[in-house]
Design an enzyme around this catalytic site. Structure first.
Site, short mmCIF file in Angstrom:
data_model
loop_
_atom_site.label_atom_id
_atom_site.label_comp_id
_atom_site.label_asym_id
_atom_site.label_seq_id
_atom_site.Cartn_x
_atom_site.Cartn_y
_atom_site.Cartn_z
N ASP A 31 0.83 -1.21 0.00
CA ASP A 31 0.00 0.00 0.00
C ASP A 31 0.87 1.26 0.00
OD1 ASP A 31 -2.42 1.32 0.03
OD2 ASP A 31 -2.53 1.39 2.22
N ASN A 79 -10.53 -2.25 -5.75
CA ASN A 79 -9.75 -1.32 -6.57
C ASN A 79 -10.37 -1.06 -7.94
OD1 ASN A 79 -6.53 -2.47 -5.27
ND2 ASN A 79 -7.83 -0.80 -4.55
C1 IPE Z 1 -5.25 -2.67 -0.35
O1 IPE Z 1 -4.97 -1.33 -0.44
C2 IPE Z 1 -5.17 -3.32 -1.69
C3 IPE Z 1 -3.85 -3.34 -2.32
C4 IPE Z 1 -2.75 -2.87 -1.84
C5 IPE Z 1 -3.83 -3.98 -3.61
P1 IPE Z 1 -6.11 -0.23 -0.66
O2 IPE Z 1 -5.47 1.08 -0.61
O3 IPE Z 1 -6.88 -0.56 -1.87
O4 IPE Z 1 -7.06 -0.48 0.60
P2 IPE Z 1 -7.87 0.57 1.46
O5 IPE Z 1 -8.68 1.38 0.51
O6 IPE Z 1 -6.85 1.40 2.18
O7 IPE Z 1 -8.67 -0.25 2.42
C1 IPE Z 2 -1.48 0.56 -3.32
O1 IPE Z 2 -1.31 1.92 -3.19
C2 IPE Z 2 -1.58 0.12 -4.75
C3 IPE Z 2 -2.90 -0.38 -5.14
C4 IPE Z 2 -3.94 -0.43 -4.37
C5 IPE Z 2 -3.02 -0.87 -6.49
P1 IPE Z 2 -2.52 2.93 -3.18
O2 IPE Z 2 -2.87 3.28 -4.58
O3 IPE Z 2 -3.64 2.37 -2.38
O4 IPE Z 2 -1.89 4.17 -2.47
P2 IPE Z 2 -2.49 5.01 -1.26
O5 IPE Z 2 -2.91 4.05 -0.20
O6 IPE Z 2 -3.65 5.79 -1.81
O7 IPE Z 2 -1.37 5.90 -0.83
MG MG Z 3 -4.10 2.44 -0.40
#
Ligand code: IPE
Ligand code: IPE
Ligand code: MG
Length: 227
Positions: A31, A79
């Site tokens: 993340d 996502n």
């Molecule tokens: C979890 O991160 C999913 C991945 C890293 C693929 P997200 O950023 O999507 O999750 P939330 O929104 O913080 O719960």
């Molecule tokens: C994780 O990083 C990658 C995916 C979920 C694909 P994020 O895109 O969730 O990044 P943050 O959490 O918004 O910083």
């Molecule tokens: Mg995230």
């Protein structure tokens, strides 16, 4: 994916190895891509590009440590709700990385696997994934398991559907349903449960990752977005 670890990483790996007790299976919620970019006044997409380097670093470190299975949460069911442009960038990055990294996976004897609702992925991603999985299927040093269009609840719903069909067809007596029946019907069937789950970037959530399999895993949340 030639080993490009820095001397300090290699030193750290040696120190950790000397202590012993290396996890067999590590699962990581990768993340913080967006926040990494925001901190630098860059678009979120720049964070996803940087995220590919983090994946490489995680894989290289696990090779160095002798970890047998690395499961990476790369794209969740939720996502799909992100802006179209972000989703298509992530899909393009997946295709590019699968194409460019397959040879190095083979050089490092890494077998690629995936869990998730791959039918919902664009055809081009499905093709590259299938091809990389086939090309690396003979490897036995480490498993790199990508969770793509994955969520723990989706997986449990699918398992319930499969088990229900077996009950309806008379193949399975409901009284015989046990934990193993469920484990055997999850996408991770046959894999040991993660010993360690890491989430990068400081959020204390599981975000629908491996809900059943993390029952006894140690959890480590790394601090807010790295600089
Ligand atoms: C979890 O991160 C999913 C991945 C890293 C693929 P997200 O950023 O999507 O999750 P939330 O929104 O913080 O719960
Ligand atoms: C994780 O990083 C990658 C995916 C979920 C694909 P994020 O895109 O969730 O990044 P943050 O959490 O918004 O910083
Ligand atoms: Mg995230």
């Amino acid at each position: 994916m030639a080993i490009k670890l820095k001397a300090q990483d290699i030193k750290l790996i040696e120190e950790v190895k000397a202590k012993g007790n290396i996890p067999n299976h590590i699962a990581i919620i990768m993340d913080g891509n967006g926040r990494w970019a925001k901190k630098r006044s860059l678009p979120r997409i720049a964070g996803h590009h940087k995220g590919v380097d983090s994946v490489r670093h995680a894989v290289e470190t696990c090779i160095g440590l002798g970890v047998k299975i690395l499961t990476l949460y790369a794209f969740s069911t939720e996502n799909w709700k992100r802006p179209k442009e972000e989703v298509s960038t992530l899909m393009r990055l997946m295709v590019k990385s699968l194409k460019s990294e397959t040879d190095e996976l083979n050089e490092n004897k890494i077998k690629l696997m995936s869990i998730g609702d791959t039918h919902s992925l664009p055809e081009i991603v499905r093709q590259e994934l299938k091809s990389a999985i086939e090309k690396t299927s003979h490897n036995d040093k480490m498993i790199l398991n990508l969770a793509l269009s994955y969520s723990g609840r989706w997986e449990l719903v699918e398992a319930v559907k499969t088990i229900s069909k077996e009950v309806l067809s008379g193949k399975l007596n409901p009284d015989q349903i046990c934990e193993k029946t469920i484990s055997d019907n999850l996408t991770t069937a046959g894999l040991p449960e993660p010993d360690l789950m890491i989430r990068t970037s400081g959020e204390f959530r599981i975000s629908n990752f491996l809900l059943w399999q993390l029952a006894y895993s140690e959890i480590f949340i790394s601090s807010e977005v790295s600089t």
